[in-house]
Design a protein around this motif. Structure first.
Motif, short mmCIF file in Angstrom:
data_model
loop_
_atom_site.label_atom_id
_atom_site.label_comp_id
_atom_site.label_asym_id
_atom_site.label_seq_id
_atom_site.Cartn_x
_atom_site.Cartn_y
_atom_site.Cartn_z
N UNK A 254 0.82 -1.21 0.00
CA UNK A 254 0.00 0.00 0.00
C UNK A 254 0.86 1.26 0.00
N UNK A 255 2.00 1.20 0.69
CA UNK A 255 2.89 2.35 0.75
C UNK A 255 3.62 2.57 -0.58
N UNK A 256 3.89 1.47 -1.30
CA UNK A 256 4.58 1.55 -2.60
C UNK A 256 3.78 0.74 -3.62
N UNK A 257 2.65 1.27 -4.05
CA UNK A 257 1.75 0.49 -4.91
C UNK A 257 2.33 0.16 -6.28
N UNK A 258 3.32 0.94 -6.75
CA UNK A 258 3.88 0.69 -8.08
C UNK A 258 5.06 -0.27 -8.07
N UNK A 259 5.46 -0.72 -6.86
CA UNK A 259 6.63 -1.59 -6.74
C UNK A 259 6.23 -2.88 -6.04
N UNK A 260 6.32 -4.02 -6.72
CA UNK A 260 5.96 -5.29 -6.07
C UNK A 260 6.91 -5.63 -4.93
N UNK A 261 6.39 -6.21 -3.89
CA UNK A 261 7.22 -6.62 -2.75
C UNK A 261 7.86 -7.97 -3.07
N UNK A 262 9.18 -7.96 -3.23
CA UNK A 262 9.94 -9.19 -3.50
C UNK A 262 10.86 -9.42 -2.30
N UNK A 263 10.44 -10.32 -1.44
CA UNK A 263 11.11 -10.52 -0.15
C UNK A 263 12.57 -10.96 -0.33
N UNK A 264 12.82 -11.85 -1.28
CA UNK A 264 14.19 -12.36 -1.45
C UNK A 264 15.14 -11.24 -1.88
N UNK A 265 14.71 -10.39 -2.80
CA UNK A 265 15.55 -9.27 -3.22
C UNK A 265 15.70 -8.24 -2.10
#
Length: 353
Positions: free
Chosen positions: A60-71
């Motif tokens: 929600x805080x960064x809607x244009x950036x997918x959350x990729x936990x490993x990276x």
């Protein structure tokens, strides 16, 4: 803290700097440089968002950036190690300024370098992998390791030199010809320039622009574009995966290959000169081994399309080459100080004879 333990603190910090360089290369090569879109936190958290609830808030805080936990973890682990390196360099400065016989300016320069390196790390994220910042960040890491090695050599010389008897100093003193000193300095500058070219190649995603050896498969002479080397590129939303066209990337790649040829020639000449001398011969041998390994890794990167571990190894051997040249130049120049110490002791030895 004794001088012995202070020396080992410097050694520990030096090894940690190499780990930070390796982690930085791994982070860049796994496309995790923007694994956390903010700095110094990660998606608004102190660490990588854990659990579905935190990841939802991060999205929600960064809607244009997918959350990729490993990276994100790749990026944060690199930051943790880099932060630890900065703290150790701060401790080195505190100890150095409390000790009257310890170098002061070199630790201070290290502290300034690591602070600027932290700023470059922040700008790498906030300026979305702008190539000149990414290259500068790589050079800053290599500079930090080089300064730590230089500090370790200075401390070691101050420990050993007073304990050596005059006869031993005279026997081991070595006065290198000025031409060899100049050649060592030129080789250091050439390797530093080649490392900068390598950083520019990586930052612009030009490492696999050419896939044939020994020359590029395209007519690069007709399409060589010097604009590819302009440090400030047009503004983009993100520089990830590169923004230059194909011919610009080929130009960068070819320049890096030509630089490798020039670097190899200069280093071979230096190794030949070192081998002719009795004292610094081991440096020539070490440079030869590192150069051969680096060439093999570079060729493998081209023919195998940049394997991850090989590419990380190419970065590490690059810094090892630089460090060996730092040590070689220190050896060629510091013997003047040893000779001065010998001359200073000579009248004293005669007066006691």
């Amino acid at each position: 803290m004794s001088l012995f333990s202070f020396k080992h603190l410097i050694y520990l910090t030096f090894v940690l700097s190499l780990c930070v360089i390796a982690l930085g290369a791994y982070t860049r090569l796994t496309e995790a440089g923007l694994g956390c879109p903010d700095w110094p936190g990660c998606y608004g958290f102190i660490s990588v968002p854990q659990g579905s609830e935190q990841q939802l808030l991060a999205q929600q805080a960064f809607p244009d950036i997918p959350v990729e936990v490993s990276k994100a973890w790749n990026e944060m682990v690199h930051r943790y190690f880099a932060g630890s390196l900065g703290l150790l360099i701060l401790v080195i400065n505190i100890i150095a300024w409390r000790r009257p016989a310890t170098p002061k300016r070199l630790p201070a320069l290290l502290l300034v370098t690591v602070i600027f390196q932290a700023l470059l790390g922040m700008w790498t994220v906030t300026l979305v992998l702008m190539p000149v910042v990414v290259m500068g960040h790589l050079l800053g890491g290599f500079t930090t390791a080089s300064l730590l090695l230089l500090l370790a050599l200075r401390i070691r010389q101050r420990e050993i030199q007073p304990s050596l008897p005059k006869a031993s100093l005279s026997r081991h003193s070595f006065s290198p010809p000025q031409s060899l000193q100049i050649m060592g300095l030129v080789a250091l500058l050439v390797v530093a320039g080649q490392i900068a070219l390598g950083g520019w190649t990586a930052a612009n995603y030009a490492a696999v622009a050419c896939t044939q050896l020994p020359i590029c498969e395209v007519d690069w002479q007709q399409h060589f574009d010097v604009s590819a080397f302009e440090p400030i590129q047009p503004e983009h939303d993100s520089y990830q995966y590169g923004v230059l066209n194909y011919h610009q990337r080929v130009s960068i790649h070819v320049a890096h290959r030509i630089g490798a040829m020039v670097t190899t020639t200069v280093l071979v000449l230096l190794m030949w000169r070192l081998w002719r001398q009795s004292v610094p011969r081991r440096y020539g041998l070490g440079l030869g081994i590192a150069l051969a390994l680096q060439l093999c890794l570079g060729i493998t990167n081209v023919v195998a399309s940049l394997p991850l571990l090989v590419a990380v190894g190419h970065n590490l051997v690059g810094v090892i080459l630089l460090l060996m040249l730092v040590a070689t130049n220190y050896h060629l120049y510091c013997w003047r100080d040893v000779q001065r110490y010998t001359d200073k002791m000579a009248p004293e030895g005669r007066s006691h004879g």
